[in-house]
Motif scaffolding. Structure first.
Motif, mmCIF file in Angstrom:
data_model
loop_
_atom_site.group_PDB
_atom_site.id
_atom_site.type_symbol
_atom_site.label_atom_id
_atom_site.label_comp_id
_atom_site.label_asym_id
_atom_site.label_seq_id
_atom_site.Cartn_x
_atom_site.Cartn_y
_atom_site.Cartn_z
ATOM 1 N N GLN A 1 0.846 -1.197 0.000
ATOM 2 C CA GLN A 1 0.000 0.000 0.000
ATOM 3 C C GLN A 1 0.881 1.247 0.000
ATOM 4 O O GLN A 1 2.021 1.224 0.481
ATOM 5 C CB GLN A 1 -0.888 0.031 1.259
ATOM 6 N N ALA A 2 0.314 2.331 -0.523
ATOM 7 C CA ALA A 2 1.057 3.593 -0.551
ATOM 8 C C ALA A 2 0.629 4.490 0.605
ATOM 9 O O ALA A 2 -0.494 4.376 1.118
ATOM 10 C CB ALA A 2 0.786 4.314 -1.875
ATOM 11 N N ILE A 3 1.518 5.375 0.976
ATOM 12 C CA ILE A 3 1.228 6.362 2.029
ATOM 13 C C ILE A 3 0.285 7.423 1.443
ATOM 14 O O ILE A 3 0.485 7.880 0.319
ATOM 15 C CB ILE A 3 2.550 7.024 2.483
ATOM 16 N N LYS A 4 -0.740 7.791 2.215
ATOM 17 C CA LYS A 4 -1.735 8.739 1.698
ATOM 18 C C LYS A 4 -1.578 10.098 2.398
ATOM 19 O O LYS A 4 -1.530 10.170 3.636
ATOM 20 C CB LYS A 4 -3.161 8.215 1.942
ATOM 21 N N PRO A 5 -1.536 11.178 1.604
ATOM 22 C CA PRO A 5 -1.349 12.517 2.174
ATOM 23 C C PRO A 5 -2.402 12.858 3.237
ATOM 24 O O PRO A 5 -2.076 13.482 4.259
ATOM 25 C CB PRO A 5 -1.495 13.448 0.977
ATOM 26 N N GLU A 6 -3.661 12.404 3.008
ATOM 27 C CA GLU A 6 -4.708 12.765 3.979
ATOM 28 C C GLU A 6 -4.469 12.106 5.346
ATOM 29 O O GLU A 6 -4.836 12.656 6.382
ATOM 30 C CB GLU A 6 -6.114 12.446 3.446
ATOM 31 N N ASP A 7 -3.805 10.944 5.339
ATOM 32 C CA ASP A 7 -3.478 10.288 6.619
ATOM 33 C C ASP A 7 -2.394 11.073 7.361
ATOM 34 O O ASP A 7 -2.387 11.129 8.595
ATOM 35 C CB ASP A 7 -2.977 8.854 6.381
ATOM 36 N N ILE A 8 -1.494 11.656 6.592
ATOM 37 C CA ILE A 8 -0.427 12.465 7.217
ATOM 38 C C ILE A 8 -1.058 13.704 7.854
ATOM 39 O O ILE A 8 -0.763 14.064 8.993
ATOM 40 C CB ILE A 8 0.627 12.906 6.158
ATOM 41 N N ARG A 9 -1.986 14.323 7.099
ATOM 42 C CA ARG A 9 -2.659 15.514 7.643
ATOM 43 C C ARG A 9 -3.392 15.157 8.939
ATOM 44 O O ARG A 9 -3.257 15.841 9.947
ATOM 45 C CB ARG A 9 -3.627 16.105 6.631
ATOM 46 N N GLU A 10 -4.106 14.054 8.886
ATOM 47 C CA GLU A 10 -4.872 13.593 10.042
ATOM 48 C C GLU A 10 -3.926 13.344 11.242
ATOM 49 O O GLU A 10 -4.201 13.746 12.364
ATOM 50 C CB GLU A 10 -5.619 12.312 9.622
ATOM 51 N N ALA A 11 -2.795 12.697 10.962
ATOM 52 C CA ALA A 11 -1.842 12.398 12.046
ATOM 53 C C ALA A 11 -1.267 13.686 12.631
ATOM 54 O O ALA A 11 -1.136 13.819 13.857
ATOM 55 C CB ALA A 11 -0.714 11.508 11.528
ATOM 56 N N LEU A 12 -0.947 14.649 11.764
ATOM 57 C CA LEU A 12 -0.374 15.902 12.261
ATOM 58 C C LEU A 12 -1.412 16.712 13.025
ATOM 59 O O LEU A 12 -1.112 17.358 14.027
ATOM 60 C CB LEU A 12 0.191 16.731 11.093
ATOM 61 N N GLU A 13 -2.644 16.653 12.541
ATOM 62 C CA GLU A 13 -3.703 17.449 13.170
ATOM 63 C C GLU A 13 -4.167 16.858 14.490
ATOM 64 O O GLU A 13 -4.397 17.568 15.459
ATOM 65 C CB GLU A 13 -4.898 17.533 12.219
ATOM 66 N N SER A 14 -4.295 15.530 14.533
ATOM 67 C CA SER A 14 -4.924 14.917 15.706
ATOM 68 C C SER A 14 -3.952 14.678 16.854
ATOM 69 O O SER A 14 -4.373 14.512 17.998
ATOM 70 C CB SER A 14 -5.599 13.599 15.312
#
Ligand SMILES: Cc1ncc(COP(=O)(O)O)c(C=O)c1O
Length: 370
Positions: A120-133
């Motif tokens: 699987q590839a890394i998804k930008p929205e997951d990075i945003r979610e991780a940084l935000e949460s």
């Protein structure tokens, strides 16, 4: 206990289709055969400033460039020491990104992994979610561009755009197995640190690591209490600015090879090289889908290494052995025990073209009876 196996003088020459090292042009190999000279001589300044400035031109970046004796692994360690006080976020999607996380842990950092299934590839929205949460401040988001173990090309451009929204978080990219074969606009996408090794898509001998460093990343290290000595951005860059040389004795013969090969790379250009790699990747994928399947998530297949799913259950190890014996061509099994026979990998990077990749796929068809 490992026993000595005496090195011989007569190994047959093999064409390499592995995810590095890759084949090196004959005249680039020959460029190394020069009488030795001192690393504080003017000749060294000529050599080092030439390869650094040519690399900046090839990559089209305003960032500083360091070319350091060692391999890409050095910059997993150095970038962590230079930029991270406490917390680092490492999305993991295969063996090399996991190793990046492991290096940071060994250096005593607080590592949060964002784990993806292999393939699987890394998804930008997951990075945003991780940084935000997260209630933590991450000093660094460290992402592999091309996960060599699974043949996944991560969308680092979009991830860079997300990380850019967090000004005190630095974006580090491991581009070891893709730089020089897959275009990336470093400055446009906020890549603070990006590193690669000479023996992959640059098609040079192993032994040098290449690293680009943004002004922000440089300043960050200057403001920190501790950093890497050998791979310290400040030490390497200041030495270059003052003397046009490296802080310690470099692998001069490999730098001579680098100079020669980089001239070829400049002629072809970053985009031109990427286009040739794209054609090779497309050919390989088409061939793989006809006979097998592709392992990576669709749409995220690498431009430099294809990881092919062994849907026909061929004996991967025996096929590699026979192709090597009968055709003097070497490709790779899957990575580690989990993927060893489940997949195999074709490195289409460096100086290959579609024709030379076709010679390999013909050989595999012949040996595996496809
Ligand atoms: C994605 C990736 N990162 C890091 C490394 C380590 O590079 P080196 O062996 O040049 O230190 C590799 C090596 O294959 C790699 O493929």
């Amino acid at each position: 206990m490992t026993e000595k196996r005496e090195y011989k003088d007569d190994y047959p020459e093999k064409k390499l289709y592995i995810p590095g090292p890759t084949g090196v042009r004959d005249d680039v190999i020959e460029a190394m055969c020069e009488p030795m000279f001192g690393h504080r001589m003017d000749r060294m300044t000529d050599l080092y400033t030439t390869i650094v400035e040519d690399t900046k031109e090839f990559l089209g970046t305003e960032n500083d460039v360091i070319i350091l004796t060692g391999s890409g692994t050095e910059f997993w360690e150095a970038s962590t020491l230079n930029l991270v006080d406490e917390n680092i976020l490492v999305p993991t999607c295969g063996s090399f990104s996991e190793r990046h996380a492991n290096v940071a842990e060994r250096l005593g950092k607080d590592v949060d992994r964002l784990e993806y299934e292999w393939g699987q590839a890394i998804k930008p929205e997951d990075i945003r979610e991780a940084l935000e949460s997260s209630d933590k401040h991450y000093d660094v988001v460290a992402t592999v561009m091309n996960e060599s173990s699974t043949g996944v090309r991560n969308p680092i451009e979009e991830i860079g755009d997300v990380v850019a929204e967090y000004p005190d978080t630095y974006f580090v990219v491991d581009a070891v197995s893709s730089l020089g074969g897959d275009y990336v606009d470093i400055d446009e996408h906020n890549v603070d640190v990006l590193f690669a090794s000479s023996q992959k898509a640059f098609a040079m001998p192993p032994g040098l690591a290449i690293c680009t460093v943004s002004q922000d990343a440089y300043d960050r290290e200057v403001g920190k209490d501790s950093a890497s000595w050998y791979g310290g951005f400040q030490r390497c860059i200041d030495y270059y600015d003052r003397k046009g040389q490296t802080h310690s004795t470099p692998a001069i013969p490999i730098m001579l090879a680098y100079r020669k090969q980089m001239k070829y790379m400049l002629e072809e250009g970053h985009q031109g090289r990427s286009e040739r790699h794209r054609e090779m990747a497309e050919y390989t994928r088409e061939w793989a889908r006809e006979h097998f399947g592709m392992f990576p998530e669709e749409g995220y297949e690498s431009q430099t290494v294809s990881c092919i799913e062994n849907t026909q259950d061929i004996d991967v190890a025996a096929t590699i052995e026979q192709v090597s014996e009968q055709y003097d061509m070497v490709f790779s099994n899957g990575y580690g025990s989990a993927l060893g026979e489940k997949t195999f990998r074709i490195g289409h990077m460096g100086e290959h073209d579609v024709e030379s990749i076709k010679a390999l796929t013909d050989a595999i068809e012949d040996v595996a009876g496809l």
